[in-house]
Each structure stands twice: as structure tokens, then as C-alpha cells.
Motif scaffolding. Structure first.
Motif, mmCIF file in Angstrom:
data_model
loop_
_atom_site.group_PDB
_atom_site.id
_atom_site.type_symbol
_atom_site.label_atom_id
_atom_site.label_comp_id
_atom_site.label_asym_id
_atom_site.label_seq_id
_atom_site.Cartn_x
_atom_site.Cartn_y
_atom_site.Cartn_z
ATOM 1 N N ALA A 18 8.033 3.621 11.016
ATOM 2 C CA ALA A 18 7.617 4.178 9.734
ATOM 3 C C ALA A 18 6.236 4.810 9.857
ATOM 4 O O ALA A 18 5.978 5.884 9.299
ATOM 5 C CB ALA A 18 7.612 3.098 8.655
ATOM 6 N N ARG A 21 6.605 8.115 11.655
ATOM 7 C CA ARG A 21 7.179 9.131 10.772
ATOM 8 C C ARG A 21 6.098 9.686 9.842
ATOM 9 O O ARG A 21 6.020 10.895 9.603
ATOM 10 C CB ARG A 21 8.307 8.529 9.944
ATOM 11 C CG ARG A 21 9.584 8.263 10.698
ATOM 12 C CD ARG A 21 10.447 9.511 10.786
ATOM 13 N NE ARG A 21 11.729 9.167 11.365
ATOM 14 C CZ ARG A 21 12.031 9.221 12.663
ATOM 15 N NH1 ARG A 21 11.101 9.614 13.522
ATOM 16 N NH2 ARG A 21 13.220 8.915 13.109
ATOM 17 N N GLY A 242 12.210 12.350 5.671
ATOM 18 C CA GLY A 242 12.962 11.253 5.064
ATOM 19 C C GLY A 242 14.343 11.659 4.587
ATOM 20 O O GLY A 242 15.126 10.810 4.142
ATOM 21 N N TYR A 244 16.841 12.489 6.253
ATOM 22 C CA TYR A 244 17.913 12.089 7.168
ATOM 23 C C TYR A 244 18.119 10.578 7.221
ATOM 24 O O TYR A 244 18.885 10.085 8.054
ATOM 25 C CB TYR A 244 17.616 12.620 8.579
ATOM 26 C CG TYR A 244 17.562 14.119 8.658
ATOM 27 C CD1 TYR A 244 18.693 14.875 8.942
ATOM 28 C CD2 TYR A 244 16.366 14.796 8.434
ATOM 29 C CE1 TYR A 244 18.640 16.264 9.008
ATOM 30 C CE2 TYR A 244 16.298 16.182 8.492
ATOM 31 C CZ TYR A 244 17.441 16.906 8.776
ATOM 32 O OH TYR A 244 17.383 18.274 8.820
ATOM 33 N N ALA A 245 17.464 9.843 6.352
ATOM 34 C CA ALA A 245 17.533 8.377 6.422
ATOM 35 C C ALA A 245 18.959 7.863 6.274
ATOM 36 O O ALA A 245 19.400 6.971 7.015
ATOM 37 C CB ALA A 245 16.625 7.766 5.363
ATOM 38 N N THR A 246 19.700 8.416 5.309
ATOM 39 C CA THR A 246 21.074 7.964 5.094
ATOM 40 C C THR A 246 21.951 8.325 6.280
ATOM 41 O O THR A 246 22.808 7.532 6.707
ATOM 42 C CB THR A 246 21.640 8.587 3.810
ATOM 43 O OG1 THR A 246 20.836 8.178 2.702
ATOM 44 C CG2 THR A 246 23.071 8.116 3.567
ATOM 45 N N GLN A 249 21.311 5.918 9.074
ATOM 46 C CA GLN A 249 21.946 4.634 8.790
ATOM 47 C C GLN A 249 23.444 4.681 9.072
ATOM 48 O O GLN A 249 24.030 3.715 9.551
ATOM 49 C CB GLN A 249 21.715 4.253 7.331
ATOM 50 C CG GLN A 249 22.239 2.873 6.958
ATOM 51 C CD GLN A 249 21.940 2.513 5.517
ATOM 52 O OE1 GLN A 249 21.503 3.364 4.744
ATOM 53 N NE2 GLN A 249 22.171 1.276 5.153
ATOM 54 N N GLN A 253 20.252 6.927 15.101
ATOM 55 C CA GLN A 253 19.142 7.840 15.350
ATOM 56 C C GLN A 253 19.483 8.905 16.383
ATOM 57 O O GLN A 253 19.251 10.097 16.163
ATOM 58 C CB GLN A 253 17.929 7.025 15.825
ATOM 59 C CG GLN A 253 16.733 7.838 16.229
ATOM 60 C CD GLN A 253 15.796 8.128 15.078
ATOM 61 O OE1 GLN A 253 15.917 7.511 14.025
ATOM 62 N NE2 GLN A 253 14.888 9.046 15.271
#
Length: 288
Positions: A18, A21, A242, A244-246, A249, A253
Motif C-alpha cells: 500500500a 502504491r 486503485g 484495478y483492485a477488484t 482480487q 497481481q
């Protein structure tokens, strides 16, 4: 100003990823929106008489530019790592412990607060004549709904007739990055999960303003090309948004990085740089 402007939400402990990022956002990606910030500030003649509340202020570049024009700025964000970088940027002197840097930011007329805006907790008489929401809406599923409650709370802190600025992506055919952002939706769609990319709609900003009880008072378009020194920087910068977070998950990555790299290839130049022209919109609205 007191720190009661925001209400804190429980957060998991920050990770090294985090923090990385947040640093990538501050060092690579955030500068892509500088033309947008400057166009808005020039149009609204931001200066020493401006009291600005920045929603989703991130690592503080937009606040820094406004402060440089003489504005008194307050930034609010739920991202602790980005906010820590904003404190470093807005402190007038380098070095010292965190407490000293916070005090320096306050002395410079900047206040940086973690959490969500809470109108009920604001001291009587505290108002702003400019509220900005520069985080572009119109590319992530649910982003207009997510902004609504925070914007409504912020509007109650603005003086009557104060300006509220919303920003969003332009039409997909005017934004080369749209094709790369679709990667954020594909893995999520396969897993049938919420989140991911969606195309910008013509009236996104106007719809958000109307729901918050705001009256439109002008708009504009600004060219904000995304340019990167190399492919690695481009991937890191885009991941730092942020968006692309879903997808991460859902698919992991490495898979998402691979898909972003493939989507970026048409935009890679012979010298190895990556260049994507984009058009962003902003809407100026007024409080009742």
C-alpha cells in the motif's frame, strides 16, 4: 480548525504494498492531472481569498498548487499512505518528526485530515468558498454513488453560492487510456464481482451535482495526456490509481500486470516511452 471535521473508519494495518502504491501515485501518476487543476484554478481565479476544501486530496499535489496561489487549503482523504505524502509536500520545511511536519503544514495554512467529511462535527461558522472533487468519476462502477454522501456533507460546509468542482473522464473515444482501463473490468466480469471499469457517460457530473442539490454554472474540457518514461512506469502508475483492485482480487497481481502491459503496447513509442492522449471534463456548480 479542529480535527473533528472527519469521522475515522477502522482500517487494516498499512502494508508495504500500500505504501509503494501511494508513492507511485505521488511520483508517477498524480502529475498527469496537473493541467486539470491549473485550468480550474485559473478559471475560478483561485488566490489569497480562497478557502478550499479538497475531497479525496490524495498526496496533495492539487492542494500544493492552490496554496502556491495563496489559497488556504484543507484536504480530506481516507487513504492514510497518500495523506502522509501530502503532509510531507505541504510542510514548509523538510526534516523533523511527524508532529513537527503537521505543525508546519498548519502554519502554512494547510490542514490535512484522515477520514470522511462529517458536517455535524464542524465548528459553527467554518465555511469554504471552493470545494473540489478532482478524483475523476465516470470510469469505475459505482463511483458516482460513492461520491454522493461525501459531496452532500461537504456542501453543507460551503458558503452560499460557493463553487463546487467535479471532475470526470471525457468520452471514451477521446481518452486513449480507456482501452487500458477496460482491463480493470475484464477479470471482475468473469468472476461476476462488483467493481471494475465502466465507460464514462455524458451526464455523469451533472447527475452527481443534481443529487447534491447543486446548480451547474459552467464546464470545460482539458487535455491531460498520460506520459511515462517506460513500460514499467506506466504499469506502476496505472496500478497506483486503485482502479484495478477488484481485478487483482479476482485474477491475481501478475495476471493483471500482464493484461495492462498488453493493452499498453499500442501506445509505446520507438524510444520506449508510453504516451496516451486523454480528455477530461470538469463541472463548476454552485451551492444553494
Amino acid at each position: 480548525m479542529t480535527p473533528t471535521l472527519v469521522q475515522h473508519r477502522p482500517r487494516a494495518a498499512s502494508s508495504a504494498q500500500a505504501s509503494a502504491r501511494a508513492r507511485d501515485w505521488a511520483e508517477i501518476q498524480e502529475r498527469m492531472l496537473v493541467p486539470l487543476y491549473e485550468a480550474v484554478y485559473e478559471r475560478l481565479e483561485v488566490g489569497s481569498g480562497t478557502r478550499l476544501l479538497g475531497l479525496g486530496c490524495g498526496s496533495g499535489l492539487a492542494l500544493l498548487i492552490a496554496a502556491g496561489r495563496g489559497a488556504r487549503v484543507t484536504g480530506v482523504d481516507t487513504d492514510r499512505e497518500r495523506l502522509a505524502l501530502a503532509r510531507e509536500r505541504l510542510a514548509p520545511a523538510a526534516g523533523g518528526d511527524a508532529g513537527a511536519r503537521d505543525a508546519g503544514a498548519r502554519d502554512a495554512g494547510a490542514e490535512l485530515l484522515e477520514g470522511e467529511v462529517s458536517a455535524a462535527a464542524v465548528p459553527a461558522g467554518l465555511t469554504y468558498n471552493l470545494v473540489t472533487a478532482f478524483r475523476p468519476i465516470g470510469c469505475a462502477a459505482g463511483d458516482t454513488e460513492d461520491l454522493g454522501p461525501e459531496l452532500e456533507a461537504a456542501v453543507t460546509l460551503a458558503e452560499r453560492g460557493g463553487a463546487v468542482v467535479l471532475a470526470g473522464w471525457g468520452p471514451p473515444d477521446r481518452c486513449a487510456t480507456s482501452g487500458v482501463l477496460r482491463v480493470a473490468g475484464r477479470p471482475a466480469d468473469r468472476m461476476r464481482t462488483a467493481g471494475g471499469w465502466r465507460p464514462a457517460l455524458r451526464d455523469d457530473l451533472e447527475d452527481v451535482a443534481a443529487k447534491a442539490g447543486l446548480k451547474p454554472d459552467g464546464s470545460g474540457r482539458v487535455s491531460c495526456p498520460f506520459g511515462y518514461a517506460d513500460m514499467e512506469s506506466a504499469v506502476r502508475g496505472l496500478l497506483s490509481t486503485g482502479l484495478y483492485a477488484t481485478a487483482i482480487q479476482a485474477s491475481g497481481q501478475s495476471e493483471v500486470e500482464k493484461e495492462i502491459t498488453e493493452a499498453l503496447h499500442p501506445h509505446r513509442r520507438r524510444d520506449g516511452t508510453v504516451w496516451m492522449p486523454n480528455m477530461f471534463r470538469y463541472l463548476i456548480a454552485r451551492t444553494p
